[in-house]
Each structure stands twice: as C-alpha cells, then as structure tokens.
Design a protein around this motif. Structure first.
Motif, PDB file in Angstrom:
ATOM      1  N   ASP A  81      56.583  23.463  48.767  1.00 43.67           N
ATOM      2  CA  ASP A  81      55.971  22.684  47.753  1.00 43.67           C
ATOM      3  C   ASP A  81      55.540  23.856  46.495  1.00 43.67           C
ATOM      4  OD1 ASP A  81      56.774  20.134  48.425  1.00 43.67           O
ATOM      5  OD2 ASP A  81      54.758  20.154  49.282  1.00 43.67           O
ATOM      6  N   ASP A  82      54.941  24.851  47.080  1.00 48.66           N
ATOM      7  CA  ASP A  82      54.310  25.779  46.254  1.00 48.66           C
ATOM      8  C   ASP A  82      54.664  27.289  46.456  1.00 48.66           C
ATOM      9  OD1 ASP A  82      52.586  26.400  48.397  1.00 48.66           O
ATOM     10  OD2 ASP A  82      50.937  25.501  47.465  1.00 48.66           O
ATOM     11  N   HIS A  83      55.174  27.648  47.648  1.00 48.83           N
ATOM     12  CA  HIS A  83      55.735  28.947  48.154  1.00 48.83           C
ATOM     13  C   HIS A  83      54.666  29.711  48.101  1.00 48.83           C
ATOM     14  CE1 HIS A  83      60.024  28.030  48.032  1.00 48.83           C
ATOM     15  NE2 HIS A  83      59.673  27.228  46.953  1.00 48.83           N
ATOM     16  N   PHE A  84      53.177  29.297  48.350  1.00 50.96           N
ATOM     17  CA  PHE A  84      52.000  29.863  48.422  1.00 50.96           C
ATOM     18  C   PHE A  84      51.179  29.581  49.571  1.00 50.96           C
ATOM     19  CE2 PHE A  84      47.929  31.110  46.878  1.00 50.96           C
ATOM     20  CZ  PHE A  84      48.439  32.115  45.924  1.00 50.96           C
ATOM     21  N   HIS A  85      50.860  28.533  49.832  1.00 49.83           N
ATOM     22  CA  HIS A  85      50.131  27.970  50.914  1.00 49.83           C
ATOM     23  C   HIS A  85      51.125  27.491  52.408  1.00 49.83           C
ATOM     24  CE1 HIS A  85      47.459  26.798  47.636  1.00 49.83           C
ATOM     25  NE2 HIS A  85      46.573  27.297  48.357  1.00 49.83           N
ATOM     26  N   PRO A  86      50.303  27.668  53.478  1.00 51.94           N
ATOM     27  CA  PRO A  86      51.121  27.781  54.710  1.00 51.94           C
ATOM     28  C   PRO A  86      51.651  26.280  54.804  1.00 51.94           C
ATOM     29  CG  PRO A  86      48.879  28.593  55.081  1.00 51.94           C
ATOM     30  CD  PRO A  86      48.968  28.192  53.833  1.00 51.94           C
ATOM     31  N   ASN A  87      52.857  26.148  55.636  1.00 54.77           N
ATOM     32  CA  ASN A  87      53.454  24.788  55.929  1.00 54.77           C
ATOM     33  C   ASN A  87      53.048  24.429  57.351  1.00 54.77           C
ATOM     34  OD1 ASN A  87      54.826  26.419  57.585  1.00 54.77           O
ATOM     35  ND2 ASN A  87      56.717  26.256  56.254  1.00 54.77           N
ATOM     36  N   LEU A  88      53.382  23.618  58.017  1.00 56.92           N
ATOM     37  CA  LEU A  88      52.863  23.445  59.291  1.00 56.92           C
ATOM     38  C   LEU A  88      53.109  24.323  60.184  1.00 56.92           C
ATOM     39  CD1 LEU A  88      51.814  20.968  60.946  1.00 56.92           C
ATOM     40  CD2 LEU A  88      54.062  20.066  61.515  1.00 56.92           C
ATOM     41  N   LYS A  89      54.359  25.154  60.224  1.00 54.61           N
ATOM     42  CA  LYS A  89      54.525  26.335  61.027  1.00 54.61           C
ATOM     43  C   LYS A  89      53.522  27.516  60.656  1.00 54.61           C
ATOM     44  CE  LYS A  89      59.412  25.574  61.665  1.00 54.61           C
ATOM     45  NZ  LYS A  89      60.795  26.262  61.370  1.00 54.61           N
ATOM     46  N   GLY A  90      53.112  27.451  59.652  1.00 56.87           N
ATOM     47  CA  GLY A  90      52.227  28.454  59.200  1.00 56.87           C
ATOM     48  C   GLY A  90      50.774  28.176  59.673  1.00 56.87           C
ATOM     49  N   TYR A  91      50.216  27.098  59.502  1.00 58.43           N
ATOM     50  CA  TYR A  91      49.251  26.640  60.090  1.00 58.43           C
ATOM     51  C   TYR A  91      49.119  26.499  61.821  1.00 58.43           C
ATOM     52  CZ  TYR A  91      47.160  25.174  55.548  1.00 58.43           C
ATOM     53  OH  TYR A  91      46.832  25.224  54.334  1.00 58.43           O
ATOM     54  N   LYS A  92      50.192  26.335  62.281  1.00 59.09           N
ATOM     55  CA  LYS A  92      50.174  26.546  63.719  1.00 59.09           C
ATOM     56  C   LYS A  92      50.073  27.882  64.200  1.00 59.09           C
ATOM     57  CE  LYS A  92      53.267  22.352  64.807  1.00 59.09           C
ATOM     58  NZ  LYS A  92      54.370  21.889  65.441  1.00 59.09           N
ATOM     59  N   ILE A  93      50.713  28.762  63.409  1.00 57.31           N
ATOM     60  CA  ILE A  93      50.534  30.394  63.707  1.00 57.31           C
ATOM     61  C   ILE A  93      48.804  30.571  63.368  1.00 57.31           C
ATOM     62  CG2 ILE A  93      50.623  32.692  62.606  1.00 57.31           C
ATOM     63  CD1 ILE A  93      53.454  31.793  62.000  1.00 57.31           C
ATOM     64  N   MET A  94      48.336  29.921  62.474  1.00 53.54           N
ATOM     65  CA  MET A  94      46.753  30.259  62.050  1.00 53.54           C
ATOM     66  C   MET A  94      46.037  29.627  63.440  1.00 53.54           C
ATOM     67  SD  MET A  94      46.382  29.507  58.112  1.00 53.54           S
ATOM     68  CE  MET A  94      44.578  29.589  58.293  1.00 53.54           C
ATOM     69  N   THR A  95      46.475  28.551  63.828  1.00 50.80           N
ATOM     70  CA  THR A  95      45.864  27.836  65.075  1.00 50.80           C
ATOM     71  C   THR A  95      45.814  28.651  66.253  1.00 50.80           C
ATOM     72  OG1 THR A  95      46.262  25.800  63.995  1.00 50.80           O
ATOM     73  CG2 THR A  95      45.790  25.784  66.396  1.00 50.80           C
ATOM     74  N   ASN A  96      47.020  29.153  66.642  1.00 46.63           N
ATOM     75  CA  ASN A  96      47.084  29.760  67.665  1.00 46.63           C
ATOM     76  C   ASN A  96      46.352  31.149  67.620  1.00 46.63           C
ATOM     77  OD1 ASN A  96      48.991  27.915  68.776  1.00 46.63           O
ATOM     78  ND2 ASN A  96      50.929  28.975  67.969  1.00 46.63           N
ATOM     79  N   LEU A  97      46.390  31.820  66.574  1.00 45.38           N
ATOM     80  CA  LEU A  97      45.503  32.907  66.430  1.00 45.38           C
ATOM     81  C   LEU A  97      43.897  32.767  66.598  1.00 45.38           C
ATOM     82  CD1 LEU A  97      47.567  34.755  63.541  1.00 45.38           C
ATOM     83  CD2 LEU A  97      47.413  35.559  65.927  1.00 45.38           C
ATOM     84  N   LEU A  98      43.557  31.585  65.952  1.00 43.65           N
ATOM     85  CA  LEU A  98      42.288  31.575  66.075  1.00 43.65           C
ATOM     86  C   LEU A  98      41.889  30.906  67.703  1.00 43.65           C
ATOM     87  CD1 LEU A  98      39.449  30.435  65.227  1.00 43.65           C
ATOM     88  CD2 LEU A  98      40.418  28.065  64.606  1.00 43.65           C
ATOM     89  N   TYR A  99      42.763  30.170  68.236  1.00 46.31           N
ATOM     90  CA  TYR A  99      42.375  29.705  69.634  1.00 46.31           C
ATOM     91  C   TYR A  99      42.202  30.948  70.552  1.00 46.31           C
ATOM     92  CZ  TYR A  99      42.626  27.071  73.863  1.00 46.31           C
ATOM     93  OH  TYR A  99      42.461  26.599  75.135  1.00 46.31           O
ATOM     94  N   LYS A 100      43.063  32.039  70.346  1.00 45.94           N
ATOM     95  CA  LYS A 100      43.052  33.231  71.159  1.00 45.94           C
ATOM     96  C   LYS A 100      41.797  33.782  71.065  1.00 45.94           C
ATOM     97  CE  LYS A 100      45.509  37.396  72.249  1.00 45.94           C
ATOM     98  NZ  LYS A 100      44.182  38.191  72.364  1.00 45.94           N
ATOM     99  N   GLN A 101      41.044  33.969  69.618  1.00 51.62           N
ATOM    100  CA  GLN A 101      39.909  34.397  69.434  1.00 51.62           C
ATOM    101  C   GLN A 101      38.830  33.682  69.926  1.00 51.62           C
ATOM    102  OE1 GLN A 101      39.377  37.613  68.917  1.00 51.62           O
ATOM    103  NE2 GLN A 101      39.286  37.951  66.773  1.00 51.62           N
ATOM    104  N   MET A 102      38.834  32.380  69.792  1.00 53.05           N
ATOM    105  CA  MET A 102      37.912  31.552  70.600  1.00 53.05           C
ATOM    106  C   MET A 102      37.943  31.452  72.046  1.00 53.05           C
ATOM    107  SD  MET A 102      38.450  28.158  68.233  1.00 53.05           S
ATOM    108  CE  MET A 102      37.343  27.203  69.047  1.00 53.05           C
ATOM    109  N   ALA A 103      39.172  31.738  72.571  1.00 51.38           N
ATOM    110  CA  ALA A 103      39.197  31.871  74.187  1.00 51.38           C
ATOM    111  C   ALA A 103      38.517  33.257  74.607  1.00 51.38           C
ATOM    112  CB  ALA A 103      40.723  31.807  74.699  1.00 51.38           C
TER     113      ALA A 103
END
Length: 307
Positions: free
Chosen positions: A277-299
C-alpha cells in the motif's frame, strides 16, 4: 479384670482412636491444601505489555489490522509460555516524532498508568524524526554540509530520545524496556543514495547509546532485515546497486521529487517485507520479523519467557 482397669484400657483405646482419626483428618486437610495451592500456582501468570510509539507500534501496514508486532508478540508469548498469559495495550500513533511521544508520556494520565503497571514495555521512535530531516536534506550536493547537518541532527535527536527514555523509566523502575531501531524503507528503490543508509545507521547508534545509559533497557535491531528486504546476499545487493546506477546512466537520475515521493509512501518496486500500500511500513512478513527479533531479546532478558 477389675472394673477400674477395664475403664482405663477403654480410655487408652479411645485416646489412640482419636489420635489416629486426628492424623487422618490432618493428613486429608494437608493433602487438600497442597492440591489447592499447587493448582493455583499452576494458573498462568498475568503479565501486561504496554507498547508506546509511532506507526510501527500502531501497526500501520499490517493487512490484518490487528496491530502488527504488538498482536503477534502477545500471540507468540502465550503460545510458547503456557505459564503466563500476556495482554497488550497499544499506545502507538502514526506520524509521531520522539517529542510528540514524549508529550503523551508527560501529559496522558491513562498512558502513565499503563506504563506504571506494565510488566514489559516496548518503544518505537526515531523514524519520523529522521524522515523530516531527510526530506529537507537528502538531495543536497555539498557532502561536507550534509555531514555537518547530520551531526547536528544527531545531537538534537540524542537529547530528545534521552528525555523520552528517562521519563518512561521514571514511571516504571522495574519493567524491562525493549526499543526497536529503525530501517531504511527506500534502500531497495535507491540503493545508490548512501546518505540515507548513513543517517539510519547514525540514528540507530544514538538510540542504542542512550539505551545503554539506562538500566533494564534493550535495543532490538531491525535495520538489516527490513532495509535489505529480499536482497539478503552481498551479490544480490551488488546487482541491485548496479541496476540503479545503470538507470542513472540511462538518464533516470532520480530527482529530489522522486525520492520525496517515495519518502511520502508512493508506489515503487517491491521490498517483500514492506506494505504494497505504501512501500514504507512493514507488511505482515515484516511485522513477523520484528516480532521474532523482539521475542529473542525478551527470552534473553526475562526469566519467565523461554527461547
């Protein structure tokens, strides 16, 4: 046998009978109590995540409209950690700069209460600060002047982000705080414009530097994954840059208006981790990448979350 002796024996027997019955009753009570408290201890621990920030916290670009990484991290934590039940409160507002987020932290009683009672806090900031700077400076031709402006920008940004982090930490001294870095959303389209990458890197360095000055704060880097998109290898990025340079040779020199259009979110070629839609914000795949990186730091930093 005398009557008195018989009475004494009967009393002795009754005493033992009462004693045994008492032991049975106490044992049953102890068993019931253990079962009760043990069953209560196995109930999931209620934990609350308060997310504050800009459009990356709000979840802009998420096609499910569920809040991007904030929805996905709650889902991941609950699925992989049955001993806890995480809830999330999302205080993301698209377009806000670091100062605007800080203004809410200072003046919103609702946000303050949520931060005070949070077990985990996440922050996204810096992207809109840098966006404003780039729109005014990205196409300057004087490299020395551009570097000087970037240095000034960096010093001012450091003051702003330090103030934001300090104010959030003052509201909650205990909760671990995870801060996302930023990425270059236009790299795939203009890989030859090195100044944007330099500005993104500088912003992330400043954010990480300020984080290290606070206790219990951790940096979540997303730059490489979301900037490079599907161009993961050195060779693929070389090919990408070669095509961009060839385009310039062929007469498409990518004017200031071209880059500004992309910075405004106008359609262009695809980074598969960013929204169509905007070629700027993450799509679902992008947000999943953010989530996995966040989860690793949380763990790595929270003992009730497993890897």
């Amino acid at each position: 046998m005398s009557k008195n002796k018989h009475v004494k024996q009967k009393r002795h027997f009754n005493h033992w009978l009462f004693f045994l019955v008492g032991l049975v009753v106490l044992g049953a009570m102890a068993f019931a109590g253990f079962h009760y408290f043990n069953s209560k201890s196995t109930l999931p621990r209620e934990v609350k995540l308060t997310a504050v920030g800009d459009s990356l916290t709000q979840g802009v670009g998420d096609p499910t409209d569920k809040g991007g990484y904030t929805h996905l991290i709650r889902q991941k934590v609950n699925e992989q950690n049955p001993q806890v039940r995480m809830s999330v409160v999302n205080y993301g507002i698209s377009g806000e700069t670091t100062n605007q987020i800080n203004h809410r932290v200072i003046h919103s009683k609702r946000l303050q209460s949520s931060l005070r009672h949070a077990n985990v806090i996440t922050i996204t900031t810096g992207g809109n600060d840098l966006l404003s700077f780039l729109k005014a400076n990205v196409m300057g031709n004087n490299q020395k002047q551009l570097k000087q402006r970037l240095t000034t920008y960096g010093a001012n940004y450091q003051t702003r982000v330090a103030r934001l982090f300090r104010n959030i930490r003052q509201l909650n001294r205990q909760a671990p705080i995870f801060v996302f870095g930023i990425y270059n959303p236009v790299y795939v389209y203009f890989p030859q414009v090195a100044y944007i990458n330099e500005a993104v890197t500088r912003t992330n360095q400043i954010t990480n530097k300020v984080i290290k000055q606070q206790h219990g704060m951790y940096f979540v880097s997303i730059n490489t994954q979301l900037t490079d998109g599907q161009f993961k290898t050195t060779n693929s990025r070389k090919v990408l840059k070669k095509k961009a340079l060839q385009s310039i040779i062929n007469g498409n020199d990518h004017s200031s208006s071209d880059i500004n259009e992309l910075l405004e979110g106008q359609p262009a070629q695809s980074n598969k981790y960013l929204s169509n839609d905007d070629h700027f914000h993450p799509n679902l795949k992008g947000y999943k990448i953010m989530t996995n990186l966040l989860y690793k730091q949380m763990a790595d930093h929270i003992n009730w979350i497993k890897e």
